[in-house]
Design an enzyme around this catalytic site. Structure first.
Site, PDB file in Angstrom:
ATOM      1  N   GLU A 171      13.211-109.923  23.953  1.00  0.00           N
ATOM      2  CA  GLU A 171      14.572-110.355  23.646  1.00  0.00           C
ATOM      3  C   GLU A 171      15.621-109.358  24.105  1.00  0.00           C
ATOM      4  O   GLU A 171      16.787-109.711  24.274  1.00  0.00           O
ATOM      5  CB  GLU A 171      14.737-110.615  22.152  1.00  0.00           C
ATOM      6  CG  GLU A 171      14.898-109.367  21.303  1.00  0.00           C
ATOM      7  CD  GLU A 171      14.988-109.694  19.831  1.00  0.00           C
ATOM      8  OE1 GLU A 171      15.878-109.164  19.171  1.00  0.00           O
ATOM      9  OE2 GLU A 171      14.165-110.484  19.342  1.00  0.00           O
TER      10      GLU A 171
ATOM     11  N   GLU B 166      23.543-118.478  -0.026  1.00  0.00           N
ATOM     12  CA  GLU B 166      23.494-119.776  -0.693  1.00  0.00           C
ATOM     13  C   GLU B 166      22.841-120.839   0.200  1.00  0.00           C
ATOM     14  O   GLU B 166      22.124-121.724  -0.287  1.00  0.00           O
ATOM     15  CB  GLU B 166      24.910-120.237  -1.067  1.00  0.00           C
ATOM     16  CG  GLU B 166      25.683-119.281  -1.957  1.00  0.00           C
ATOM     17  CD  GLU B 166      26.511-118.265  -1.202  1.00  0.00           C
ATOM     18  OE1 GLU B 166      27.461-117.721  -1.785  1.00  0.00           O
ATOM     19  OE2 GLU B 166      26.214-118.018  -0.008  1.00  0.00           O
TER      20      GLU B 166
ATOM     21  N   LYS C  23      20.532-120.481   2.555  1.00  0.00           N
ATOM     22  CA  LYS C  23      19.070-120.284   2.556  1.00  0.00           C
ATOM     23  C   LYS C  23      18.449-120.848   1.278  1.00  0.00           C
ATOM     24  O   LYS C  23      17.428-121.556   1.329  1.00  0.00           O
ATOM     25  CB  LYS C  23      18.772-118.790   2.681  1.00  0.00           C
ATOM     26  CG  LYS C  23      17.331-118.383   2.367  1.00  0.00           C
ATOM     27  CD  LYS C  23      17.209-116.873   2.278  1.00  0.00           C
ATOM     28  CE  LYS C  23      15.835-116.437   1.791  1.00  0.00           C
ATOM     29  NZ  LYS C  23      14.770-116.737   2.770  1.00  0.00           N
TER      30      LYS C  23
ATOM     31  N   CYS D 240       6.046-111.430  20.600  1.00  0.00           N
ATOM     32  CA  CYS D 240       6.301-112.805  20.162  1.00  0.00           C
ATOM     33  C   CYS D 240       7.014-113.620  21.229  1.00  0.00           C
ATOM     34  O   CYS D 240       7.674-113.078  22.102  1.00  0.00           O
ATOM     35  CB  CYS D 240       7.181-112.815  18.910  1.00  0.00           C
ATOM     36  SG  CYS D 240       6.431-112.097  17.454  1.00  0.00           S
TER      37      CYS D 240
ATOM     38  N   HIS E  85       1.748-105.984  19.812  1.00  0.00           N
ATOM     39  CA  HIS E  85       1.946-107.422  19.592  1.00  0.00           C
ATOM     40  C   HIS E  85       3.329-107.809  20.074  1.00  0.00           C
ATOM     41  O   HIS E  85       4.304-107.072  19.886  1.00  0.00           O
ATOM     42  CB  HIS E  85       1.806-107.765  18.105  1.00  0.00           C
ATOM     43  CG  HIS E  85       2.250-109.159  17.778  1.00  0.00           C
ATOM     44  ND1 HIS E  85       1.572-110.277  18.219  1.00  0.00           N
ATOM     45  CD2 HIS E  85       3.328-109.620  17.085  1.00  0.00           C
ATOM     46  CE1 HIS E  85       2.209-111.360  17.793  1.00  0.00           C
ATOM     47  NE2 HIS E  85       3.270-110.996  17.114  1.00  0.00           N
TER      48      HIS E  85
ATOM     49  N   LYS F 182      13.808-117.163  21.404  1.00  0.00           N
ATOM     50  CA  LYS F 182      15.030-116.404  21.156  1.00  0.00           C
ATOM     51  C   LYS F 182      16.235-117.009  21.882  1.00  0.00           C
ATOM     52  O   LYS F 182      16.127-117.478  23.009  1.00  0.00           O
ATOM     53  CB  LYS F 182      14.845-114.944  21.574  1.00  0.00           C
ATOM     54  CG  LYS F 182      13.800-114.203  20.762  1.00  0.00           C
ATOM     55  CD  LYS F 182      14.176-114.120  19.297  1.00  0.00           C
ATOM     56  CE  LYS F 182      13.104-113.423  18.482  1.00  0.00           C
ATOM     57  NZ  LYS F 182      13.188-111.984  18.568  1.00  0.00           N
TER      58      LYS F 182
ATOM     59  N   GLY G 215      -1.175-108.335  11.239  1.00  0.00           N
ATOM     60  CA  GLY G 215      -0.811-107.203  10.383  1.00  0.00           C
ATOM     61  C   GLY G 215      -0.474-107.553   8.958  1.00  0.00           C
ATOM     62  O   GLY G 215      -1.089-107.055   8.026  1.00  0.00           O
TER      63      GLY G 215
ATOM     64  N   ARG H  64      14.923-118.229   7.336  1.00  0.00           N
ATOM     65  CA  ARG H  64      14.470-116.835   7.418  1.00  0.00           C
ATOM     66  C   ARG H  64      15.666-115.936   7.715  1.00  0.00           C
ATOM     67  O   ARG H  64      16.285-116.020   8.775  1.00  0.00           O
ATOM     68  CB  ARG H  64      13.417-116.704   8.508  1.00  0.00           C
ATOM     69  CG  ARG H  64      13.065-115.281   8.921  1.00  0.00           C
ATOM     70  CD  ARG H  64      12.250-114.565   7.891  1.00  0.00           C
ATOM     71  NE  ARG H  64      11.717-113.320   8.437  1.00  0.00           N
ATOM     72  CZ  ARG H  64      11.422-112.257   7.716  1.00  0.00           C
ATOM     73  NH1 ARG H  64      11.604-112.279   6.412  1.00  0.00           N
ATOM     74  NH2 ARG H  64      10.933-111.164   8.272  1.00  0.00           N
TER      75      ARG H  64
ATOM     76  N   HIS I 179       4.316-120.046  11.923  1.00  0.00           N
ATOM     77  CA  HIS I 179       5.640-120.446  11.455  1.00  0.00           C
ATOM     78  C   HIS I 179       5.618-121.823  10.801  1.00  0.00           C
ATOM     79  O   HIS I 179       6.611-122.260  10.232  1.00  0.00           O
ATOM     80  CB  HIS I 179       6.631-120.440  12.614  1.00  0.00           C
ATOM     81  CG  HIS I 179       6.824-119.082  13.216  1.00  0.00           C
ATOM     82  ND1 HIS I 179       6.107-118.666  14.305  1.00  0.00           N
ATOM     83  CD2 HIS I 179       7.612-118.048  12.855  1.00  0.00           C
ATOM     84  CE1 HIS I 179       6.467-117.427  14.613  1.00  0.00           C
ATOM     85  NE2 HIS I 179       7.365-117.030  13.748  1.00  0.00           N
TER      86      HIS I 179
END
Length: 766
Positions: A612, A20, A22, A650, A648, A115, A439, A522, A701
């Protein structure tokens, strides 16, 4: 509150049982609801979360952990830490400015996102600079009042502590942290004084940065911070809360003038209990003991937890003991209720947030009242665990044999990179500064609806395959029109970059409602590794081969790497993470072979989550990086010399692992840098990197479309540190969450920027 051992929680999932939170957030961003309606709906979600914890029997219920986006961003906004580019003039932060800091707007780029320690949650990095903090609003106080007025709950306000907040921030030299802390202490004191005046009994001040390793200078700073708080807010009960690792040196932390200390007894490797056994426990402090895993989803072994509590009681009187999850429950789904498609042996072995709260209350009750009163509950727990542990797929001999064969596999590619590069240049004949994407392309509502219809059986496999083929064909055509040099098929058939592979590998299961927050709105539904992982059949060849049939340009095969699949899954807890990563790597090795045999000879094996997973203590880094690198190489090191392996990653914080990235021996790596405003480039000025590399030139983003000049500047900045012959041009990350209009515009500008820099470089081919 009970006189014996008490129960507490550190934080509750924000997203709601049916996401809810989100949906409300995205409705506001889309202009479907106004601010008043947005705030009203969020209040109802917040109230439901409080009542759930209250009904579970939790005594110290956290307040202030609920947020509209991110708790670190909340703290920055609460103290007026707004970068100058947003034009902030002071006062309470307007809602749209708050979201602009997280997402960017037409006039300003978003703040960096990275992160939260070694989890898959992302926080917004505060940019402090020379800003003088002020208390724009007391968010914990508002949350406390809300809980008291709406639910009759005298909550425990949760605050990001000053030490951790500054350690996670940017915009000042690390050596000046004490001076910056002196600027922040008055506003922290003001905040806490207002809480005390309101009648707050306990405050949880989160200081997880402590567990990353503290120096003598850090200890002095912590004593200064909490000495000032103790002197300025006498009468307030403060718990300094740590989690994710052992808090060391514990003797120094026990000297802090606070009323309680929160320790993690799940992810500490047994060190916290060892320290308590060695040091004893002071009579003037409460121990908030994290005994339930707040980051994984498995049913607790209640007998083992009661043994742990008994061990703690040897040193800590029960009236000084609080039992709680080892971290916020933010990192797990809301409830197992509704997971009726899982076989009972598996469902009964799961515990999400609500179930963990019930476990906690049971453990405290049994510890306070004796296990005899709860014999039936304890027997049921033992039976469920025994049935689950005995499942045959959790001990496959064929997988064990493959793992044993790892020692016989070659450790390196057959040629070193400098020699591979020559044969790859001859084969691919790419232009200088080749352009590509990471990608994925936008997953529109049409794509999601098609997948849903297929999953529900409304569409046949043939109809769905035809739909996916049309999406791929359109993506290939667009990429050719834009002038990209290396193409991708778009990943329209994939719900999630880990879930897609988990569905096709043995050893995985999937929940129906196991959603967790990743960043902002997200949410991801991590797959669950419950048994031995093994390859079944090719997973990506069909789509990659079809895409390649449509163009003469190279199309990359797209895989998710073993460490990312591990780190973005809920992982079985009876094997080491290293062992599970080895199983996944072997399975992916089969897939890489299948792609190569089908003629796909550019293969990207993404490892966005490798950073991470890095342990929080520096002394543990080498072991992790060694097996993480080994896992990647197991999956990729057997390919032909002319096959170009890409990867790749992040979130930019790779300064301390450039050597390990090189050791992965990928031919080309792409790394996010735009949100960090190119800070990683400094690492390449200080350390040599000899392989192909693409530093993301725009932030995917954010919905904003960077102009050509902005991306040209980013490319030229990178080329001051990197050889033009090794540099690739690409976005920061995949484009799945973006719309087609902004994606097309941004990629068109990216290609224009690449062409401009090529012209300035005086060459168009390698």
């Amino acid at each position: 509150m009970s006189k014996g051992i008490k129960t507490s929680s550190l934080g509750y999932p924000r997203i709601g049982k049916n996401r809810e939170w989100k949906k409300t957030l995205e409705a506001y961003w889309a202009g479907k609801i106004d601010e008043q309606n947005f705030r009203s709906q969020m209040e109802e979600i917040q109230l439901q979360h409080l009542q759930t914890q209250q009904q579970a029997g939790i005594e110290l219920i956290p307040v202030g952990d609920f947020t509209f986006y991110d708790h670190v961003l909340d703290t920055a906004a609460m103290f007026g830490i707004v970068p100058a580019r947003y034009g902030y003039q002071g006062g309470e932060i307007p809602l749209d400015l708050y979201f602009a800091m997280a997402r960017g707007n037409a006039g300003a780029t978003a703040c960096e996102m990275t992160k939260w320690f070694n989890t898959n949650y992302h926080y917004i990095v505060p940019e402090i600079g020379s800003i003088t903090p002020v208390l724009t609003e007391n968010k914990p106080l508002a949350a406390y009042r809300f809980a008291k007025e709406r639910a009759g709950i005298q909550g425990k306000p949760v605050i990001v502590g000053p030490y951790t907040f500054l350690k996670l921030s940017k915009g000042f030299p690390a050596a000046e942290i004490s001076a910056v802390a002196a600027r922040f202490l008055p506003v922290y004191v003001q905040l806490l004084q207002e809480l005390l005046q309101e009648g707050v009994a306990w405050v949880q001040i989160d200081e997880p940065a402590i567990v990353t390793g503290i120096t003598a200078e850090d200890i002095t700073l912590l004593k200064t911070i909490y000495g000032e708080i103790a002197a300025s807010v006498p009468g307030l009960n403060v718990i300094v809360q740590t989690y994710f690792e052992a808090a060391e040196p514990l003797e120094a932390l026990l000297e802090l003038p606070v009323q309680g200390l929160g320790l993690d007894f799940v992810h500490d490797g047994g060190k916290n209990l060892e320290s308590i056994a060695r040091l004893g426990w002071p009579q003037d402090k409460t121990l908030a003991a994290g005994i339930i895993d707040g980051r994984n989803i498995w049913l607790s072994d209640i007998d083992a937890k009661l043994e742990l509590v008994a061990d703690l009681q040897k040193y800590v009187p029960q009236e000084q003991l609080i039992l709680q999850p080892a971290s916020s429950l933010l990192h797990v789904p809301v409830t197992v209720e509704g997971e009726n498609k899982l076989k009972s042996a598996v469902k009964n072995a799961l515990a999400f947030a609500n179930e963990k709260l019930k476990e906690l209350v049971l453990i405290a009750a049994a510890a306070n009242g004796g296990t005899e009163r709860y014999a039936a509950e304890l027997a049921a727990n033992r039976e469920m665990l025994a049935v689950f542990r005995a499942l045959p797929e959790r001990g496959r001999e064929d997988v064990a044999e493959q793992v044993r064969s790892l020692e016989k596999l070659p450790d390196n590619r057959s040629l070193p990179f400098v020699e591979r590069l020559k044969v790859q240049q001859e084969k691919w004949r790419l232009p200088l500064l080749p352009t590509t994407t990471i990608g994925s392309f936008p997953q529109t509502a049409e794509v999601r609806q098609a997948r849903l219809k297929w999953r529900k059986g409304v569409w046949t496999q043939e109809r769905y395959d035809g739909f996916i083929k049309r999406q791929i064909a359109e993506a290939i055509t667009l990429q050719e029109e834009l002038g990209l040099d290396v193409l991708v098929h778009g990943e329209f058939e994939r719900t999630d970059m880990v879930e897609f592979f988990g569905e096709k590998l043995a050893g995985y299961l999937f929940t129906g409602g196991g959603w967790v927050q990743s960043y902002g709105s997200r949410c991801v539904k991590p797959p669950v590794i419950y048994a031995d992982v093994a390859f079944i059949e090719p997973m990506t060849v069909k789509e990659s081969l079809y895409a390649q049939s449509l163009t003469k340009l190279p199309v990359k095969g797209m895989l998710t790497g073993p460490v990312t699949i591990l780190n973005w899954s809920f992982v079985r807890d009876d094997l080491s993470r290293e062992a599970v990563a080895g199983q996944i790597a072997l399975a992916l090795r089969h897939e890489v072979t299948a792609l190569e045999e089908a003629g796909i000879e550019m293969i990207q094996v993404d490892e966005p989550a490798i950073r991470e997973g890095l342990p929080l203590k520096a002394g543990d880094h080498e072991h992790y990086l060694n097996w993480a690198v080994k896992s990647f190489r197991i999956a990729t090191n057997h390919v032909k010399d002319t096959t170009q392996v890409h990867t790749h990653m992040c979130y930019s914080e790779f300064n301390d692992m450039i050597g390990s990235i090189s050791a992965m021996d990928a031919d080309v790596i792409s790394i996010e840098t735009s949100r960090s405003h190119g800070e990683l480039i400094v690492s390449f000025e200080e350390q040599e990197y000899d392989k192909g590399i693409g530093l993301g030139v725009y932030d995917i983003h954010s919905p904003r479309v960077p102009v050509v000049e902005e991306m040209t500047s980013a490319i030229e900045r990178a080329l001051r540190a990197l050889d033009v012959q090794q540099f690739w041009i690409n976005p920061d990350c995949g484009l799945k969450t973006r719309g087609w209009e902004e994606t097309t515009a941004a990629l068109r500008n990216m290609v224009k920027a690449a062409l401009l820099v090529r012209e300035k470089s005086g060459a168009v081919t390698r």
